[in-house]
Design an enzyme around this catalytic site. Structure first.
Site, PDB file in Angstrom:
ATOM      1  N   ASN A  30       0.814  -1.210   0.000  1.00  0.00           N
ATOM      2  CA  ASN A  30       0.000   0.000   0.000  1.00  0.00           C
ATOM      3  C   ASN A  30       0.849   1.262   0.000  1.00  0.00           C
ATOM      4  O   ASN A  30       0.481   2.272  -0.603  1.00  0.00           O
ATOM      5  CB  ASN A  30      -0.956  -0.011   1.192  1.00  0.00           C
TER       6      ASN A  30
ATOM      7  N   PHE B  21      -2.485   3.351 -11.275  1.00  0.00           N
ATOM      8  CA  PHE B  21      -2.158   4.325 -10.223  1.00  0.00           C
ATOM      9  C   PHE B  21      -1.295   5.480 -10.737  1.00  0.00           C
ATOM     10  O   PHE B  21      -0.525   6.057  -9.990  1.00  0.00           O
ATOM     11  CB  PHE B  21      -1.490   3.635  -9.032  1.00  0.00           C
TER      12      PHE B  21
ATOM     13  N   ALA C  94      -3.655  11.417 -12.052  1.00  0.00           N
ATOM     14  CA  ALA C  94      -3.424  12.575 -11.179  1.00  0.00           C
ATOM     15  C   ALA C  94      -4.762  13.145 -10.732  1.00  0.00           C
ATOM     16  O   ALA C  94      -5.779  12.994 -11.399  1.00  0.00           O
ATOM     17  CB  ALA C  94      -2.621  13.639 -11.917  1.00  0.00           C
ATOM     18  N   GLY C  95      -4.762  13.789  -9.603  1.00  0.00           N
ATOM     19  CA  GLY C  95      -6.002  14.375  -9.119  1.00  0.00           C
ATOM     20  C   GLY C  95      -5.876  14.922  -7.724  1.00  0.00           C
ATOM     21  O   GLY C  95      -4.964  15.699  -7.414  1.00  0.00           O
TER      22      GLY C  95
ATOM     23  N   CYS D  83      -7.178   2.551   3.915  1.00  0.00           N
ATOM     24  CA  CYS D  83      -5.968   1.720   3.848  1.00  0.00           C
ATOM     25  C   CYS D  83      -4.693   2.483   3.486  1.00  0.00           C
ATOM     26  O   CYS D  83      -3.735   2.479   4.254  1.00  0.00           O
ATOM     27  CB  CYS D  83      -6.184   0.582   2.852  1.00  0.00           C
TER      28      CYS D  83
ATOM     29  N   LYS E  42      -3.319   5.154   6.037  1.00  0.00           N
ATOM     30  CA  LYS E  42      -2.973   4.505   7.303  1.00  0.00           C
ATOM     31  C   LYS E  42      -1.743   3.627   7.157  1.00  0.00           C
ATOM     32  O   LYS E  42      -0.821   3.668   7.985  1.00  0.00           O
ATOM     33  CB  LYS E  42      -4.149   3.662   7.790  1.00  0.00           C
TER      34      LYS E  42
ATOM     35  N   LYS F   6     -13.335   7.105  -3.527  1.00  0.00           N
ATOM     36  CA  LYS F   6     -13.273   6.585  -4.895  1.00  0.00           C
ATOM     37  C   LYS F   6     -14.663   6.070  -5.248  1.00  0.00           C
ATOM     38  O   LYS F   6     -15.485   5.788  -4.361  1.00  0.00           O
ATOM     39  CB  LYS F   6     -12.233   5.481  -5.027  1.00  0.00           C
TER      40      LYS F   6
END
Length: 449
Positions: free
Chosen positions: A209, A250, A253-254, A261, A264, A321
């Protein structure tokens, strides 16, 4: 096999219903009796595609049962999955109180045989070993328990699909027998089961992650550079994504990463690494880069629209999301906080198809929550696309012009057709790109954002 799942959150409930669908006998329990009652009645408290149907199938087949707290079913289980919440502090400390509480529900197996305890929650490195020592100190020696680490990689909004079609299943074990038992449990899934030791499995979850967080932050910094140099980041992302060493995922952009998850786990990795004497400087930088994105969006809004303290701005999307109602550490909340701090008089009107009025308590005071995009956009001086829901992508240029006082759209996810909207009289400003403004509307000066 007989399986018990302790914890009825999205991960625990999906895991329980998934194994029941694979033919196992599953008991799912949680300390929240109200939640268990709702789930038992078919009222699933999560926005998770396919989960309602999956739970219903398991119940109708008689392979999925629910209860509050421990029951004889836990004592009969051959495998107990611990899928409880492990929240973290702002400085990355993962709190294990719920895990220890769940572990203390586990008594000796009723037939006296050994059993497997699978830690499915995100935990610090070394937790499985600590849990095994805790159980051995409490349980009779003749009915022992082998603890394995099986970190979950389920994505909110895709949890059911990820259960049945996982890219990999990671099993961290200390004995050959425990590894073989987990192989049997997952053998009906067409996937690779990666066997390793327990500490490596625990660290792999945090590392995975954190790596995604780093990639997202890199994408956003490249988008900022594209704006400053007149380049087009979506094209750059496509070019990078075609390189098999990088891949296309991944790179969007934004407004940055959020949810329960990635933030953290990235913070937890940084804290763990600091304590271990191996600082993670790249992950630290990614967290800092993510934190400044609301400021960047606020500056864009200010450049496109003056006098913001007297303006109405619509926020299209609130969930971190699409496909989920999750607001934990959502970019929308950071953006709202930044806009209200900078422009105390600004009027914010929000819409999200998954976030109902019951979620309003999570929003700061003064943010209007509306039941449709039209209501949120009506009379707005500008709008920011925060979550790329399909419903939001379908809003037409004519709708924007009809509903808004001035059709200015900041596409915070690059999910709209900016060129088409601009050609039809809507100012659409993406991330990492500088579209030409329609005739008669001043061009957006993005290089100074």
């Amino acid at each position: 096999m007989k399986i018990a799942v302790v914890g009825a959150g999205i991960v625990g409930l999906t895991t329980a219903a998934g194994f029941a669908d694979l033919g196992h006998q599953v008991y799912c329990c949680d300390t929240d009796g109200d939640k268990i009652e709702r789930i038992s009645d078919g009222r699933i408290p999560y926005w998770e595609p396919g989960l309602v149907e999956l739970v219903k199938r398991g119940q109708e087949a008689g392979r999925l049962a629910f209860g509050a707290g421990a029951s004889p079913a836990v004592g009969e289980a051959e495998v107990v999955f611990l899928a409880v919440g492990t929240p973290a502090t702002d400085d990355g400390e993962i709190l294990l109180a719920q895990l220890w509480e769940a572990a203390d529900l586990i008594g000796p197996r009723t037939d006296g045989a050994r059993r497997l305890i699978a830690v499915h929650s995100t935990v610090p490195v070394g937790t499985a070993e600590r849990l095994e020592a805790r159980l051995r100190a409490r349980l009779p020696s003749e009915s022992g328990a082998d603890v394995v680490s099986v970190p979950d990689f389920l994505r909110e909004g895709h949890a059911v699909r990820d259960f049945f079609e996982p890219p990999r299943v990671v099993v961290g074990s200390a004995t050959h027998e425990a590894a073989e038992s987990m192989d049997r449990l997952y053998r009906r899934l067409s996937t690779t089961v990666v066997h390793t030791d327990r500490r490596s499995a625990e660290l792999a979850k945090l590392a995975s992650n954190a790596a995604l967080a780093i990639k997202i932050s890199f994408a956003n910094e490249m988008a900022a550079l594209s704006e400053q140099t007149g380049a087009d980041y979506p094209d750059i992302a496509r070019i990078m994504g075609l390189d098999p060493r990088i891949g296309p995922h991944f790179l969007g952009a934004g407004l940055g990463f959020g949810g329960a998850c990635l933030p953290k786990d990235a913070r937890a990795l940084v804290r763990l690494a600091s304590e271990a004497g191996a600082p993670q400087t790249v992950a630290t930088a990614a967290i800092r880069a993510n934190a400044v994105l609301p400021q960047r969006m606020a500056r864009k809004l200010e450049a496109a629209l003056s006098g913001l303290s007297r303006r109405r701005v619509a926020l299209l999307g609130l969930a971190f999301k699409p496909g989920t109602s999750e607001l934990r550490e959502a970019p929308s909340l950071r953006l709202i906080a930044e806009l209200k701090k900078r422009y105390p008089g600004i009027a914010l009107a929000a819409y999200d198809p998954a976030v109902d009025v019951g979620m309003k308590r999570q929003l700061p005071a003064g943010v209007g929550l509306y039941g449709s995009a039209e209501e949120a956009l009506r009379g707005a001086d500008a709008a920011i696309v925060v979550t790329e829901w399909p419903e939001i992508r379908k809003i037409s240029a004519e709708d924007y012009k009809s509903w808004m006082s001035r059709p200015i759209i900041l596409d915070g996810r690059n999910c709209l057709d900016a060129h088409a909207l601009n050609a039809q009289g809507v100012v659409c400003i993406g991330v990492g790109r500088l579209p030409a403004a329609p005739q008669g509307i001043p061009a957006y000066q993005g290089r100074h954002a």
